[in-house]
Design an enzyme around this catalytic site. Structure first.
Site, PDB file in Angstrom:
ATOM      1  CE  LYS A 146      42.656  38.586  37.808  1.00 25.71           C
ATOM      2  NZ  LYS A 146      41.716  37.390  36.891  1.00 25.71           N
ATOM      3  CG  ASP A 165      41.560  30.580  39.426  1.00 22.94           C
ATOM      4  OD1 ASP A 165      41.677  31.484  40.290  1.00 22.94           O
ATOM      5  OD2 ASP A 165      42.449  30.502  38.382  1.00 22.94           O
ATOM      6  NE  ARG A 180      38.414  35.222  42.045  1.00 24.01           N
ATOM      7  CZ  ARG A 180      39.374  34.797  41.154  1.00 24.01           C
ATOM      8  NH1 ARG A 180      40.184  35.104  40.091  1.00 24.01           N
ATOM      9  NH2 ARG A 180      39.760  33.380  41.316  1.00 24.01           N
ATOM     10  CG  ASP A 226      43.851  37.498  33.894  1.00 24.19           C
ATOM     11  OD1 ASP A 226      44.663  36.853  34.214  1.00 24.19           O
ATOM     12  OD2 ASP A 226      42.851  37.995  34.365  1.00 24.19           O
ATOM     13  CG  ASP A 227      49.231  35.955  33.837  1.00 23.83           C
ATOM     14  OD1 ASP A 227      50.530  36.894  33.578  1.00 23.83           O
ATOM     15  OD2 ASP A 227      49.563  35.005  34.871  1.00 23.83           O
ATOM     16  CG  ASP A 232      45.976  36.542  40.464  1.00 28.54           C
ATOM     17  OD1 ASP A 232      45.958  36.198  41.229  1.00 28.54           O
ATOM     18  OD2 ASP A 232      45.951  35.984  39.355  1.00 28.54           O
TER      19      ASP A 232
END
Ligand code: GLA
Length: 520
Positions: free
Chosen positions: A278, A340, A336, A205-206, A280
Site C-alpha cells: 500500500k 479515510d 483509494r 499499515d503505517d 500512501d
C-alpha cells in the site's frame, strides 16, 4: 547523642530559608530562564521509542497568556485549536480532523532556558517526549526534487483478478501494531474460518518503518525486529503478507517513506517475501504536485514489477485526480477513492454511497477502493455493518477487515464471513453495480451476477424503517422470479413483477433475484 549543627539556628536564618524556599517554588512554577513569550518558529524533535524521530514544526503567536498559530505534523499543516502559556507552562491542542474533533494532538510541557520540553499525546496515547528549539521555516524545506519518469503504461501484473481480501492493521491498531499482533492476527485468520471464505492478505499499515541502515536499506523498527521472519510466519499459515510505504520522504504517520529509494525498497520488500504494497501519498505533497501523481505511482509500479515477485500494488491518494483513469496504467491493482473511513455511520455512508458513478472503472486486476472495513470495531450497529459489507460487495470493493480478528463476536463473524455476500464481491465478471432508484434517503442498487441472477441491495439511509420495492421492470425482466435473502440465508419464494421489504433504519435488505424462466 545529638549532632552539633555547628551554629545555633537564628530566627533571621529561618526567615531567609523560607524566602529561599518560596523563591525555589516560584522557580519551579516559572523557570528563571523561561522566555516571557513563546511567539516564533519552533522545531520539535521527539524520539517515538521505536528508533525513529518525530519532527513537528510550530509557528506560535502569543497574546497575553493565549497562544495561537500553526503546527506541521507529519507533513500536514494544522491550526492550533487552543493554546496557552502561563508560568512557563505551554499547552497546545491541535485538532487533526474537522470531521472528528476527538482526533487531536496535545503538546504539554515547560520552557527550559531557550527550549521547550514537551510531551506529545495523540488521542489518549502518550506518543513521545521531545525538545523544541527555536528555528526558522527553512527547517521544513523538502529534500532536493528528483526527476520523474516519462509516462508509459506499466504492464499488468496479472494479480487481483477479483478484489483483494484480507486484513489491515490501521483501523483498529494504528501506531500500536507490532510483530506479535501481526502473527496472532494471521493465526486468527487461519483458525477463524476467514481464510476458508477467501481472506488471504495480512497487511501491515503505517508505523513499522525504522531508520535506513548504512547502505540506505529500510529496516523495521523496534516493534518489527524481523520482517523476513514475520513474512515467513504468515506464509506458513497459508496466507500472504502486505506492507506499507509512501512516495514521499515521510509516510502519513511521519515514518520514513520511499522517496529516492523506490527501486531499493521494492527489492527489499521482495527479498523479505512481501506480496502486497500500500503506497500512501501524504508525505509526497512536500515534493510533487497532484498532477504528477501518475508518474510518481508509475515509478513504484515499475519498481515492483522489476522485482519479479508478484506484489499487489495498492495506490492510496484519496481519489483525486481521477485515479480510476490513470491508476491501472501506473500498475495499480486497487486505488483509494475516498478520504479515510472511520468507525462511524457518517464516514462509511459518505465513502460507500459516493461510489456509484465510478463503479464502471472497476475490472479484473484493477479495483476502486473506498477504504478498509470497520466491521467489528464497535462504532456502528450490526445493521450498519451489514450495510457496509453489502455495499462494499456490490461495489466490488476490496474486503480488508480492520478489526481484531482474535476477539470477534459471533455477530461480527457472521457479517465478515457471509459467503453469499462475499460471492457478490468476488463475482468474476466485468459487471458493475448501478443505482436503479433513489428517493432520499432510500437507495436501490443492483448488480448483474452470473447465470441470470441479479444482486439487489435495498438500502435505507434514513432514521425510520421504510418499505422499499424493486420492480423486475427496473432489471429488464417481468413475470415471476425467485428471491433469496442473503442476510437471512433464506429462499423467499417466487414474486411477480416486484419485491417489497421493510428495511430498518440505517439498514439493508440484500437479495438475489434468479430468472425462473417464467416471464422474461
Ligand atoms: C492515511 C491512509 C490510512 C492509513 C494512514 C497511515 O491516512 O489513508 O489508510 O494508511 O495514512 O498513516
Amino acid at each position: 547523642m545529638t549532632r552539633s549543627l555547628g551554629r545555633p539556628i537564628d530566627p533571621h536564618g529561618l526567615g531567609k530559608l523560607a524566602m529561599l524556599l518560596f523563591a525555589a517554588l516560584l522557580a519551579g512554577a516559572m523557570p528563571a530562564a523561561a522566555p516571557s513569550d513563546v511567539s516564533g518558529f519552533w522545531v520539535l524533535s521527539a524520539p517515538t521509542g521505536d528508533g525513529n524521530l518525530m519532527k513537528t514544526f510550530l509557528d506560535l503567536n502569543q497574546s497575553g497568556d493565549q497562544v495561537s498559530g500553526t503546527a506541521w505534523i507529519r507533513s500536514s499543516k494544522f491550526t492550533i485549536r487552543e493554546g496557552s502559556y502561563r508560568w512557563g507552562r505551554l499547552h497546545l491542542n491541535v485538532g487533526l480532523s474537522t470531521r472528528h474533533p476527538e482526533h487531536f494532538v496535545c503538546y504539554d510541557g515547560t520552557a527550559d532556558g531557550g527550549k521547550l520540553s514537551l510531551t506529545i499525546h495523540e488521542w489518549d496515547l502518550p506518543l513521545a517526549v521531545g525538545t523544541a528549539e527555536r528555528g526558522t521555516p527553512d527547517a521544513m524545506a523538502p529534500p532536493v526534487r528528483l526527476p520523474l519518469p516519462t509516462l508509459h503504461d506499466v504492464a499488468d501484473n496479472g494479480l487481483a483478478r477479483t478484489p483483494p481480501m484480507g486484513w489491515n492493521s490501521w483501523n483498529k491498531f494504528a501506531n500500536r501494531v507490532d510483530d506479535v499482533t501481526v502473527r496472532t492476527m494471521a493465526d486468527a485468520m487461519a483458525a477463524s474460518g476467514m481464510k476458508d471464505v477467501g481472506y488471504t492478505y495480512i497487511n501491515i499499515d503505517d508505523t513499522w518503518e525504522g531508520p535506513r541502515d548504512a547502505n540506505r536499506n529500510i529496516t523495521g523498527n523496534r516493534k518489527f525486529p524481523n520482517m523476513k521472519g514475520l513474512a515467513d510466519y504468515v506464509h506458513s499459515k497459508g496466507l500472504k503478507i502486505g506492507i506499507y510505504s509512501s512516495p514521499g520522504p515521510e509516510t502519513c504517520g511521519g515514518y520514513p517513506g520511499s522517496y529516492g529509494h523506490e527501486v531499493q525498497d521494492a527489492k527489499t520488500y521482495a527479498a523479505w517475501g512481501f506480496d502486497y504494497l500500500k503506497y500512501d501519498w501524504c508525505g509526497a505533497n512536500r515534493i510533487y504536485q497532484t498532477s504528477e501523481m501518475p508518474a510518481v505511482y508509475q515509478k513504484m509500479g515499475d519498481a515492483l514489477l522489476s522485482t519479479g515477485r508478484p506484489i499487489i500494488f495498492s495506490i492510496c491518494q484519496f481519489g483525486s485526480p481521477d485515479v480510476w483513469v490513470w491508476g491501472p496504467r501506473a500498475g495499480g491493482n486497487l486505488w483509494r477513492t475516498t478520504a479515510d473511513i472511520e468507525d462511524t455511520w457518517k464516514t462509511m455512508d459518505a465513502n460507500g454511497f459516493s461510489q456509484f458513478v465510478i463503479a464502471p472503472y472497476a475490472r479484473a486486476g484493477h479495483w476502486n477502493d473506498p477504504d478498509m472495513l470497520e466491521i467489528g470495531n464497535g462504532g456502528m450497529t450490526a445493521d450498519e455493518y451489514r450495510v457496509h459489507m453489502s455495499l462494499w460487495s456490490l461495489l466490488a470493493a476490496p474486503l480488508l477487515a480492520g478489526n481484531d480478528l482474535r476477539t470477534m463476536t459471533e455477530e461480527t463473524r457472521s457479517i465478515l464471513m457471509n459467503k453469499e455476500v462475499i460471492a457478490i464481491d468476488q463475482t468474476p465478471t466485468a459487471s458493475y453495480v448501478k443505482k436503479i432508484s433513489e428517493q432520499e434517503p432510500l437507495v436501490v442498487a443492483a448488480r448483474p451476477l452470473l447465470r441470470q441472477r441479479w444482486a439487489v441491495g435495498l438500502f435505507n439511509r434514513g432514521d425510520a424503517v421504510a418499505k422499499m420495492t424493486v420492480t423486475w421492470k427496473q432489471l429488464g425482466w417481468r413475470g415471476k422470479q425467485q428471491v433469496r435473502d442473503l442476510w437471512a440465508h433464506k429462499d423467499l419464494g417466487c414474486f411477480t413483477d416486484q419485491f417489497t421489504a421493510a428495511v430498518p433504519s440505517h439498514g439493508v435488505v440484500l437479495i438475489t433475484i434468479s430468472h425462473s424462466g417464467r416471464g422474461s
